[in-house]
Design an enzyme around this catalytic site. Structure first.
Site, mmCIF file in Angstrom:
data_model
loop_
_atom_site.group_PDB
_atom_site.id
_atom_site.type_symbol
_atom_site.label_atom_id
_atom_site.label_comp_id
_atom_site.label_asym_id
_atom_site.label_seq_id
_atom_site.Cartn_x
_atom_site.Cartn_y
_atom_site.Cartn_z
ATOM 1 C CG HIS A 99 -4.375 -1.034 -9.739
ATOM 2 N ND1 HIS A 99 -3.446 -1.821 -9.106
ATOM 3 C CD2 HIS A 99 -3.800 -0.613 -10.893
ATOM 4 C CE1 HIS A 99 -2.353 -1.878 -9.832
ATOM 5 N NE2 HIS A 99 -2.535 -1.152 -10.930
ATOM 6 C CG HIS A 101 -5.055 1.078 -15.158
ATOM 7 N ND1 HIS A 101 -4.116 2.074 -14.981
ATOM 8 C CD2 HIS A 101 -4.493 -0.057 -14.678
ATOM 9 C CE1 HIS A 101 -3.024 1.559 -14.426
ATOM 10 N NE2 HIS A 101 -3.216 0.264 -14.232
HETATM 11 P P1 5GP Z 1 0.024 -0.733 -12.701
HETATM 12 O O1 5GP Z 1 1.262 -0.378 -13.493
HETATM 13 O O2 5GP Z 1 0.379 -1.516 -11.442
HETATM 14 O O3 5GP Z 1 -1.058 -1.375 -13.502
HETATM 15 O O4 5GP Z 1 -0.599 0.634 -12.252
HETATM 16 C C1 5GP Z 1 -0.177 1.365 -11.165
HETATM 17 C C2 5GP Z 1 -0.672 2.759 -11.385
HETATM 18 O O5 5GP Z 1 -0.697 3.413 -10.128
HETATM 19 C C3 5GP Z 1 0.227 3.595 -12.306
HETATM 20 O O6 5GP Z 1 -0.555 4.037 -13.413
HETATM 21 C C4 5GP Z 1 0.712 4.745 -11.431
HETATM 22 O O7 5GP Z 1 0.740 5.964 -12.116
HETATM 23 C C5 5GP Z 1 -0.308 4.751 -10.304
HETATM 24 N N1 5GP Z 1 0.217 5.181 -9.020
HETATM 25 C C6 5GP Z 1 1.328 4.700 -8.397
HETATM 26 N N2 5GP Z 1 1.483 5.300 -7.193
HETATM 27 C C7 5GP Z 1 0.439 6.165 -7.061
HETATM 28 C C8 5GP Z 1 0.047 7.071 -6.036
HETATM 29 O O8 5GP Z 1 0.680 7.214 -4.998
HETATM 30 N N3 5GP Z 1 -1.082 7.800 -6.264
HETATM 31 C C9 5GP Z 1 -1.833 7.666 -7.411
HETATM 32 N N4 5GP Z 1 -2.920 8.437 -7.530
HETATM 33 N N5 5GP Z 1 -1.482 6.826 -8.392
HETATM 34 C C10 5GP Z 1 -0.366 6.083 -8.229
#
Ligand code: 5GP
Ligand code: ZN
Length: 113
Positions: A99, A101
């Site tokens: 993903h 951001h």
């Molecule tokens: P990472 O830390 O892996 O780069 O980002 C994961 C992101 O996914 C985090 O910013 C977290 O807030 C978001 N996230 C995790 N679970 C969910 C969810 O169930 N729904 C949404 N909309 N965001 C999520």
């Protein structure tokens, strides 16, 4: 990992609700649950790919993700955005379905990172 174990596969399937701001046949984009900026949207390929390096093996899909990010930034902010891929646990990756951001809606030109 099966689709059932992956939170973003479950969001894509509609099993977990999300606030979708963009979707096409290859990509969806939805608002982050814990926004770190006025606009904080996650751009996600529908296909389960673990990280951006693995995604680079599929250039058309990587391009679709980048293009969707631009569309989201135009739609949700003034078109300027930061596009961030945490890759690996110690870089802060918590969801192992790639993903990007999209961070936007504020002046980040003086930011430290
Ligand atoms: P990472 O830390 O892996 O780069 O980002 C994961 C992101 O996914 C985090 O910013 C977290 O807030 C978001 N996230 C995790 N679970 C969910 C969810 O169930 N729904 C949404 N909309 N965001 C999520
Ligand atoms: Zn997944």
């Amino acid at each position: 990992m099966t689709d059932h174990d992956c939170v973003f596969c479950r969001i894509i399937a509609g099993d977990i609700p999300s606030d979708r701001v963009y979707e096409d046949e290859d990509v969806i984009a939805f608002k982050d649950l814990n926004p770190a900026a006025p606009v904080h949207v996650l751009v996600v390929p529908r296909k389960h790919v673990p990280n951006v390096v693995a995604l680079s093996a599929e250039p058309a899909l990587l391009a679709a993700v980048a293009s969707a990010a631009g569309t989201v930034a135009q739609q949700e902010a003034n078109g300027d955005f930061r596009f961030l891929f945490n890759t690996g646990e110690t870089a802060g990756q918590t969801v192992f379905h790639v993903h990007g951001h999209v961070l936007a809606g504020t002046d980040m030109s003086e930011g430290e990172l």
